[in-house]
Design an enzyme around this catalytic site. Structure first.
Site, PDB file in Angstrom:
ATOM      1  N   GLY A  11      23.197 -17.591  11.689  1.00 54.08           N
ATOM      2  CA  GLY A  11      21.801 -17.861  12.029  1.00 54.08           C
ATOM      3  C   GLY A  11      21.299 -19.101  11.324  1.00 54.08           C
ATOM      4  O   GLY A  11      21.559 -19.297  10.142  1.00 54.08           O
ATOM      5  N   THR A 141      21.545 -18.590   4.009  1.00 48.18           N
ATOM      6  CA  THR A 141      20.998 -17.486   4.789  1.00 48.18           C
ATOM      7  C   THR A 141      19.579 -17.230   4.349  1.00 48.18           C
ATOM      8  O   THR A 141      19.276 -17.267   3.158  1.00 48.18           O
ATOM      9  CB  THR A 141      21.795 -16.172   4.653  1.00 48.18           C
ATOM     10  OG1 THR A 141      21.097 -15.156   5.395  1.00 48.18           O
ATOM     11  CG2 THR A 141      21.892 -15.696   3.212  1.00 48.18           C
ATOM     12  N   ASP A 143      18.377 -14.426   4.614  1.00 46.78           N
ATOM     13  CA  ASP A 143      18.373 -13.015   4.201  1.00 46.78           C
ATOM     14  C   ASP A 143      18.523 -12.820   2.700  1.00 46.78           C
ATOM     15  O   ASP A 143      18.229 -11.751   2.183  1.00 46.78           O
ATOM     16  CB  ASP A 143      19.518 -12.265   4.904  1.00 46.78           C
ATOM     17  CG  ASP A 143      19.305 -12.198   6.406  1.00 46.78           C
ATOM     18  OD1 ASP A 143      18.144 -12.256   6.843  1.00 46.78           O
ATOM     19  OD2 ASP A 143      20.305 -12.085   7.141  1.00 46.78           O
ATOM     20  N   MET A 187      12.464 -10.593   9.361  1.00 48.39           N
ATOM     21  CA  MET A 187      13.910 -10.488   9.549  1.00 48.39           C
ATOM     22  C   MET A 187      14.585  -9.827   8.338  1.00 48.39           C
ATOM     23  O   MET A 187      14.095  -9.928   7.213  1.00 48.39           O
ATOM     24  CB  MET A 187      14.515 -11.856   9.804  1.00 48.39           C
ATOM     25  CG  MET A 187      14.287 -12.354  11.231  1.00 48.39           C
ATOM     26  SD  MET A 187      15.081 -13.976  11.515  1.00 48.39           S
ATOM     27  CE  MET A 187      14.837 -14.151  13.302  1.00 48.39           C
ATOM     28  N   GLY A 188      15.724  -9.217   8.569  1.00 46.23           N
ATOM     29  CA  GLY A 188      16.471  -8.536   7.516  1.00 46.23           C
ATOM     30  C   GLY A 188      17.061  -7.248   8.062  1.00 46.23           C
ATOM     31  O   GLY A 188      16.367  -6.255   8.175  1.00 46.23           O
ATOM     32  N   ARG A 189      18.334  -7.285   8.425  1.00 46.70           N
ATOM     33  CA  ARG A 189      18.974  -6.105   9.000  1.00 46.70           C
ATOM     34  C   ARG A 189      19.203  -5.029   7.946  1.00 46.70           C
ATOM     35  O   ARG A 189      18.789  -3.900   8.085  1.00 46.70           O
ATOM     36  CB  ARG A 189      20.346  -6.496   9.559  1.00 46.70           C
ATOM     37  CG  ARG A 189      20.363  -6.832  11.001  1.00 46.70           C
ATOM     38  CD  ARG A 189      21.807  -6.897  11.467  1.00 46.70           C
ATOM     39  NE  ARG A 189      21.896  -7.727  12.654  1.00 46.70           N
ATOM     40  CZ  ARG A 189      22.094  -9.025  12.629  1.00 46.70           C
ATOM     41  NH1 ARG A 189      22.248  -9.648  11.483  1.00 46.70           N
ATOM     42  NH2 ARG A 189      22.162  -9.704  13.752  1.00 46.70           N
ATOM     43  N   GLU A 244      13.086  -5.716   9.859  1.00 49.62           N
ATOM     44  CA  GLU A 244      13.546  -5.343  11.200  1.00 49.62           C
ATOM     45  C   GLU A 244      14.543  -4.190  11.151  1.00 49.62           C
ATOM     46  O   GLU A 244      14.635  -3.392  12.062  1.00 49.62           O
ATOM     47  CB  GLU A 244      14.194  -6.546  11.904  1.00 49.62           C
ATOM     48  CG  GLU A 244      15.416  -7.093  11.187  1.00 49.62           C
ATOM     49  CD  GLU A 244      16.109  -8.249  11.910  1.00 49.62           C
ATOM     50  OE1 GLU A 244      16.028  -8.350  13.141  1.00 49.62           O
ATOM     51  OE2 GLU A 244      16.755  -9.066  11.215  1.00 49.62           O
ATOM     52  N   GLN A 299      10.005 -17.768  11.383  1.00 50.59           N
ATOM     53  CA  GLN A 299      10.275 -17.622   9.950  1.00 50.59           C
ATOM     54  C   GLN A 299      11.541 -18.361   9.512  1.00 50.59           C
ATOM     55  O   GLN A 299      11.706 -18.630   8.332  1.00 50.59           O
ATOM     56  CB  GLN A 299      10.371 -16.140   9.568  1.00 50.59           C
ATOM     57  CG  GLN A 299      11.553 -15.405  10.164  1.00 50.59           C
ATOM     58  CD  GLN A 299      11.357 -13.895  10.167  1.00 50.59           C
ATOM     59  OE1 GLN A 299      11.300 -13.262   9.126  1.00 50.59           O
ATOM     60  NE2 GLN A 299      11.241 -13.317  11.355  1.00 50.59           N
ATOM     61  N   ARG A 300      12.407 -18.683  10.448  1.00 51.31           N
ATOM     62  CA  ARG A 300      13.626 -19.392  10.040  1.00 51.31           C
ATOM     63  C   ARG A 300      13.664 -20.851  10.520  1.00 51.31           C
ATOM     64  O   ARG A 300      14.621 -21.565  10.220  1.00 51.31           O
ATOM     65  CB  ARG A 300      14.890 -18.647  10.488  1.00 51.31           C
ATOM     66  CG  ARG A 300      15.185 -18.711  11.967  1.00 51.31           C
ATOM     67  CD  ARG A 300      16.469 -17.959  12.309  1.00 51.31           C
ATOM     68  NE  ARG A 300      16.881 -18.299  13.656  1.00 51.31           N
ATOM     69  CZ  ARG A 300      17.787 -17.635  14.365  1.00 51.31           C
ATOM     70  NH1 ARG A 300      18.377 -16.575  13.854  1.00 51.31           N
ATOM     71  NH2 ARG A 300      18.122 -18.013  15.575  1.00 51.31           N
TER      72      ARG A 300
END
Lengths: 401, 401
Positions: A11, A141, A143, A187-189, A244, A299-300
């Site tokens: 990503g 990342t 994340d 975001m953030g799995r 998320e 956001q990214r």
């Protein structure tokens, strides 16, 4: 002199091109690199011989500046999982045939934990079959879930976007005199780092976000409803930050209650709509005005809010990755670590790719409160020096009522 | 000396507090105003005697600066439709009792076309029953749909957010080598002005957005699918801008095909998810990767991207509204108009509230192309001078592939 090839994977972030610019800058300054190539769309560019000469397009500092401030991946990206040499020998043959064709001595791969798996595999293969080719990784990342480093390049810019946006949303959500709940999905799995940065929007106790749910703690519907009801006692507009990837106690994603899920090449489910599931819960179980917001791709890719610290760190990590390759290293990832807390100081270095590949650093349980609906002091202690006061573009926040 | 009361109404913007700051500044400089009050939550504050003294909190230029840069409505807002004096005499009695209690000589109401209906009704009533009370309006709306003026305060900041975000999203969406469609929903129930500003993201022909659908032209599902397929021939990542209020040929909202619709006090349907309806159409009829993005509240509260032109114009309009009230006028709205095209110049003035109240200025049909999927040169001619090059925070946009 050997040639260099760079590729970007996973990503995109606001800072991933800053790393590319750093690599190009070090190639220029080293005097040890002849041609600089870019592989298009990550490892796929080496598999399919989609390689472009980029050095001649980046000789002027203005072009490096423009590249640094371009969000997303200027070389394109991919989500492609390389097999092992035993499973897929043809992949390795194709990649190294391509590297030989362009007389490559140095491969730098910029990416996250999945991409560092590619660095590990390629460098291991090269040690035996092509020891004159160095393969190094540079991390990125939003994340912040990479192991082996204090924080991930790209994270600070995304955090700046998240904190700024929560502060602004807080002004907007408080405007009407009816009770409301706003669910904002970040975001953030599997790791809640970026969602946790919403806490930086707070200037004083009681400021938004009022509830923060991370994927590290199972999400319980009844507890959520009780949490929201309790916050509504003291706040007309309750603002909730969620990752998320929040999931139910049985391990299923909360978002799975809504619509179709898709799966990418790494087996990750593409998530959508945990915020909409929670919006539905609030509307049906509490019955008040509720709005679901997704920070989505903004956001990214919000380059206009890029953290200058992030861009500088990302550039330096790119420089280090190539520098160590030139000095004979391979299979390493450039990292930065916190060497002093007070004053906050970082140092740059490298770790073996195996320490980063396929691993995920999650938020420690005690950095989240007992109730699982906020972060604790250690998280603030970690985040604050990363995101100096000047980094969060807080609005005036002057309420007259 | 008489006192002043200010109220804010309708959906908030980034610039609505700049207008409030302008009113306060003119009150201070006039030497004609004793106390400055704010009514909480628009007209409801006057109905319910929810009035606060704000002048003593805004005497220092620093506080006016902070107020100017606070997004949303510092006095709170409402969506409340006043009845006529015949229908609801008790409303007028309550409001004017409140105005008398605080010895108000000047009422300034900041809002959109619905709010200007309130200005018209109150000023007409005051002419007969309280001729010593002036009621004036100052405009605001991100929708840019107010009649009687060249553009609406709040619009330029929202436009800056929209154009900047489309330029950044374009970088992000082009990163993978698979065909994709991204549907971005922008606010605008009946007027497509703000969605049209996405065109300012383009630097050269072919740049995103590739398709633009406004509510002024009926949306046809089959044509949309054909449009997207055609753009996919030449663009790997097709980016589509849509207004939240696009509607089907039968007049129903496209978003009505999805979920529940709610209605506010003015009879407007609260819309949700036209982007998700189109995402569903693309996935089922074209079958490619598709993402739905909603710019949501961010487009109206992103103070960090406020247009300085917008803030300055908004402040001046507030100053004019009060200035004319002090000079004996009532029932007028402060406006700004384009008096010269080349060079672009504006002039400030006033129009009767009846010219603004309850009216909507839509995008002229010939400012939209014949196919109904893009804007034409007259729209660019209108928008360009409003949004100088320096206003759109374009990313580096350097692609190496």
């Amino acid at each position: 002199m050997k040639n260099l090839v760079v590729a970007q994977s996973g990503g995109p972030t606001v800072a991933i091109n800053a790393t590319l610019a750093g690599i190009v800058e070090r190639a220029i300054t080293s005097g040890m690199i002849d041609k600089i190539y870019g592989a298009k769309h990550g490892i796929k560019g080496l598999l399919d011989d989609q390689v472009v000469e980029i050095g001649s397009r980046l000789t002027h500092p203005d072009e490096l500046y423009r590249l640094t401030h371009t969000p997303s991946s200027a070389l394109g990206s991919c989500r492609f999982k390389l097999g092992t040499p035993e499973e897929k020998p043809e992949q390795y043959e194709a990649i190294f045939r391509c590297l030989r064709k362009y007389d490559i001595g140095y491969v730098i791969y910029i990416g996250g934990n999945d991409s560092m798996d590619t660095v590990e595999k390629l460098s291991e293969y090269a040690k035996i079959h092509a020891p004159d080719i160095a393969v190094m990784g540079a991390p990125k990342t939003i994340d912040n879930d990479l192991c082996g480093m204090d924080h991930s390049p790209g994270f600070l810019s995304a955090a700046k976007y998240v904190a700024t946006t929560f502060a602004e949303l807080s002004c907007d959500c408080n405007v009407y005199d009816v009770p409301s709940v706003t669910i904002v999905e970040v975001m953030g799995r599997n790791a809640g780092w970026l969602t946790a940065t919403s806490v930086l929007a707070r200037e004083k106790p009681g400021d938004a976000p009022h509830l923060i749910y991370l994927p590290e703690v199972p999400f319980e519907r009844e507890k959520f409803v009780a949490d929201v009801k309790e916050k509504m006692q003291t706040h007309r507009a309750v603002i909730v930050a969620i990752s998320e990837g929040i999931h139910n106690p049985d391990g299923s994603y909360v978002s799975a209650g809504f619509g179709v899920t898709q799966t990418d090449a790494f087996g990750h489910q593409a998530l959508t709509g945990a915020n909409r599931v929670l919006e539905h819960i609030v509307r049906t179980e509490i019955g008040c005005k509720c709005r679901a917001i997704e920070l989505s791709l903004m956001q990214r890719c919000a380059a206009h809010l890029a953290s200058e610290t992030d861009l500088a760190e990302s550039r330096i990590l790119g420089e280090i990755a190539l520098d160590r390759a030139i000095h004979g290293e391979s299979g390493l990832i450039a990292v930065l670590n916190r060497v002093s807390e007070d004053p906050y100081r970082i140092a740059f270095g490298t770790v073996p790719a195996s320490e980063v590949a396929n691993r995920e650093r999650k938020v420690p349980r005690d950095w989240i409160n007992e109730a699982g609906n906020d972060v604790t002091e250690p998280m603030l202690h970690y985040l604050r020096p990363l995101m100096g006061e000047r980094e969060v573009a807080r609005p005036g926040h002057l309420s007259l009522i």
